[in-house]
Write a protein that holds these residues in place. Structure first.
Motif, PDB file in Angstrom:
ATOM      1  N   PHE B 213      11.004 -13.970  10.592  1.00 36.82           N
ATOM      2  CA  PHE B 213      11.726 -13.208   9.561  1.00 36.82           C
ATOM      3  C   PHE B 213      10.881 -12.018   9.093  1.00 36.82           C
ATOM      4  N   CYS B 214       9.588 -12.257   8.853  1.00 38.60           N
ATOM      5  CA  CYS B 214       8.701 -11.178   8.379  1.00 38.60           C
ATOM      6  C   CYS B 214       8.579 -10.077   9.439  1.00 38.60           C
ATOM      7  N   ARG B 215       8.534 -10.484  10.698  1.00 39.42           N
ATOM      8  CA  ARG B 215       8.322  -9.521  11.789  1.00 39.42           C
ATOM      9  C   ARG B 215       9.539  -8.659  12.065  1.00 39.42           C
ATOM     10  N   TYR B 216      10.715  -9.283  12.033  1.00 39.18           N
ATOM     11  CA  TYR B 216      11.904  -8.572  12.525  1.00 39.18           C
ATOM     12  C   TYR B 216      12.978  -8.299  11.479  1.00 39.18           C
ATOM     13  N   MET B 217      12.939  -8.999  10.350  1.00 40.96           N
ATOM     14  CA  MET B 217      14.086  -8.901   9.447  1.00 40.96           C
ATOM     15  C   MET B 217      13.766  -8.499   8.009  1.00 40.96           C
ATOM     16  N   CYS B 218      12.534  -8.687   7.569  1.00 43.00           N
ATOM     17  CA  CYS B 218      12.286  -8.549   6.128  1.00 43.00           C
ATOM     18  C   CYS B 218      12.215  -7.086   5.659  1.00 43.00           C
ATOM     19  N   PRO B 219      13.144  -6.656   4.795  1.00 40.29           N
ATOM     20  CA  PRO B 219      13.106  -5.281   4.295  1.00 40.29           C
ATOM     21  C   PRO B 219      11.947  -5.040   3.315  1.00 40.29           C
ATOM     22  N   LEU B 220      11.502  -6.122   2.661  1.00 44.27           N
ATOM     23  CA  LEU B 220      10.380  -5.985   1.724  1.00 44.27           C
ATOM     24  C   LEU B 220       9.087  -5.720   2.505  1.00 44.27           C
ATOM     25  N   GLY B 221       8.913  -6.451   3.586  1.00 42.25           N
ATOM     26  CA  GLY B 221       7.757  -6.228   4.462  1.00 42.25           C
ATOM     27  C   GLY B 221       7.815  -4.846   5.091  1.00 42.25           C
ATOM     28  N   ALA B 222       9.036  -4.376   5.379  1.00 42.31           N
ATOM     29  CA  ALA B 222       9.199  -3.032   5.958  1.00 42.31           C
ATOM     30  C   ALA B 222       8.686  -1.976   4.980  1.00 42.31           C
ATOM     31  N   VAL B 223       9.015  -2.142   3.703  1.00 43.06           N
ATOM     32  CA  VAL B 223       8.552  -1.167   2.693  1.00 43.06           C
ATOM     33  C   VAL B 223       7.032  -1.246   2.545  1.00 43.06           C
ATOM     34  N   TYR B 224       6.521  -2.453   2.330  1.00 47.90           N
ATOM     35  CA  TYR B 224       5.072  -2.599   2.133  1.00 47.90           C
ATOM     36  C   TYR B 224       4.288  -2.127   3.368  1.00 47.90           C
ATOM     37  N   GLY B 225       4.861  -2.378   4.555  1.00 46.99           N
ATOM     38  CA  GLY B 225       4.182  -2.010   5.800  1.00 46.99           C
ATOM     39  C   GLY B 225       3.948  -0.508   5.920  1.00 46.99           C
ATOM     40  N   LEU B 226       4.863   0.271   5.349  1.00 44.38           N
ATOM     41  CA  LEU B 226       4.700   1.730   5.399  1.00 44.38           C
ATOM     42  C   LEU B 226       3.428   2.170   4.676  1.00 44.38           C
ATOM     43  N   PHE B 227       3.005   1.342   3.706  1.00 48.36           N
ATOM     44  CA  PHE B 227       1.821   1.696   2.910  1.00 48.36           C
ATOM     45  C   PHE B 227       0.511   1.187   3.519  1.00 48.36           C
ATOM     46  N   ASN B 228       0.586   0.342   4.532  1.00 48.65           N
ATOM     47  CA  ASN B 228      -0.648  -0.226   5.102  1.00 48.65           C
ATOM     48  C   ASN B 228      -1.719   0.826   5.432  1.00 48.65           C
ATOM     49  N   PRO B 229      -1.341   1.960   6.053  1.00 49.86           N
ATOM     50  CA  PRO B 229      -2.396   2.935   6.401  1.00 49.86           C
ATOM     51  C   PRO B 229      -2.962   3.711   5.215  1.00 49.86           C
ATOM     52  N   VAL B 230      -2.280   3.704   4.073  1.00 47.98           N
ATOM     53  CA  VAL B 230      -2.767   4.520   2.949  1.00 47.98           C
ATOM     54  C   VAL B 230      -3.075   3.717   1.685  1.00 47.98           C
ATOM     55  N   ALA B 231      -2.907   2.397   1.744  1.00 54.00           N
ATOM     56  CA  ALA B 231      -3.107   1.582   0.537  1.00 54.00           C
ATOM     57  C   ALA B 231      -4.586   1.519   0.139  1.00 54.00           C
ATOM     58  N   LEU B 232      -4.812   1.154  -1.101  1.00 53.01           N
ATOM     59  CA  LEU B 232      -6.199   0.975  -1.560  1.00 53.01           C
ATOM     60  C   LEU B 232      -6.874  -0.150  -0.764  1.00 53.01           C
TER      61      LEU B 232
END
Lengths: 50, 303
Positions: B213-232
């Motif tokens: 679910f986290c890999r293919y379906m989760c919209p919350l993970g999709a949003v947070y994932g966009l921040f992975n390269p720039v997060a603190l």
């Protein structure tokens, strides 16, 4: 290197500040009441009934 | 190697404990489970960081994805400063750290994956993985944003489409609510059957694949994932220590080549790679900023 380091640290801090500002503005205009209203009644769509 | 294995076990125990505590704290309204009703206190105007349906009998806070759909679906609203600000704040601070450490639905999938019944597909990517990974963005845009905004009833109210047609977390909450609530049980229909089919698919596949679910379906993970390269909170590879032995990738249950892409949007920041790395080459958290500065002050030279 120091400039690069500072730049990479500034980006998330600026993002964080903007995000918190957006949240506060959202609370000022009362968006949290919409959330409260939705979250305190059983969400029929969520449980597959509505 | 034995040391790395021991470190990995200790790390796994620590992460499981944090996940358990988060799940308990997020769902601490015990009366709800017994009486089949939900919590109605003021804390529900605040979102929890993980995917935790507000229809869950124990939920003390609101689900950010459900809340986003609720605000966007309200008449006269086309943007949510509160929820988008909240998602961006969590993302900018920690990226997908929440997915790995503090999401109750992610924890459930972790527990299911520990069931030793079926042969696990953990080292291979599924056929079409590249496209499957993008599916969560499709769900985010279509079901969480566009449908609540544009598919409206005669009063101008949008439908929370992701909650209504997809979200298995909500279905699980529904099941927990219905056990003691006879009135709800009497209203079951096609939609409930459809959502249970999705829930069953997620549960069964979670036993074989790590966090489908986290890999293919989760919209919350999709949003947070966009921040992975720039997060603190970020990962960085110390090039002087890394031998490219690929132990990080072999250990990673999502098969991410951490030594090449330490800040992949698919990474849930579980930290297994850090515990497994025998060279201590993965720097994480705000330490990456310290290292960059110390590199400038005290340059190290090859022997």
């Amino acid at each position: 290197m120091a400039i690069k380091s500072k730049k990479w640290m500034i980006i998330p801090i600026v993002l964080l500040a903007l995000s918190v500002g957006s949240m506060v503005y959202g609370v000022i205009i009362g968006e949290h009441f919409i959330v409260l209203q939705k979250a305190t009644i059983i969400c029929m769509e969520c449980i597959g009934l509505g | 190697m034995a040391l790395a294995s021991k470190r990995l076990k200790t790390h796994d125990k620590r992460r499981s404990l944090v996940q358990l505590l988060t799940a308990i704290i997020s769902n601490a309204y015990i009366i709800g489970f017994i009486e089949g009703k939900i919590f109605q206190g003021g804390t529900k105007s605040f979102c929890v960081p993980g995917l935790n349906c507000y229809a869950c009998p124990g939920a003390l806070g609101a689900c950010p994805i459900g809340s986003l759909q609720a605000v966007l679906g309200s008449r006269g609203k086309s943007f949510s400063f509160y929820i988008i600000g909240y998602l961006a704040a969590v993302g900018a601070a920690s990226g997908r750290f929440i997915c790995g450490w503090a999401c109750p639905f992610g924890y459930l999938q972790d527990l299911l994956y520990k069931i030793p019944l079926l042969k696990k597909i953990k080292k291979r990517r599924l056929p079409g993985e590249k496209y499957l990974e993008k599916f969560r963005y499709v769900l985010l845009v279509v079901f969480v944003i566009l449908m609540p905004l544009y598919v409206v009833d005669f009063l101008g109210q949008g439908s929370p489409a992701f909650c209504a047609y997809i979200c298995p977390s909500g279905t699980l909450s529904g099941l927990l609510l219905m056990i003691p609530n006879e009135g709800l049980r009497a209203s079951l229909g096609f939609l409930f059957a459809w959502k249970n089919l999705i829930l069953a698919f997620v549960v069964i596949s979670s036993v074989i694949i790590y966090r489908p679910f986290c890999r293919y379906m989760c919209p919350l993970g999709a949003v947070y994932g966009l921040f992975n390269p720039v997060a603190l909170y970020r990962f960085k590879i110390d090039e002087q220590k890394c031998t490219k032995c690929k132990i990080c990738q072999v250990t990673c249950k999502l098969d991410i080549p951490v030594y090449i892409t330490p800040n992949s949007s698919a990474c849930i920041r579980c930290g297994d790679c850090i515990a497994a790395c025998p060279h201590g080459a993965i720097i994480h958290g705000i330490d990456i900023f310290k290292t960059q500065e110390s590199e400038q002050i005290e340059p190290s030279y090859p022997l």
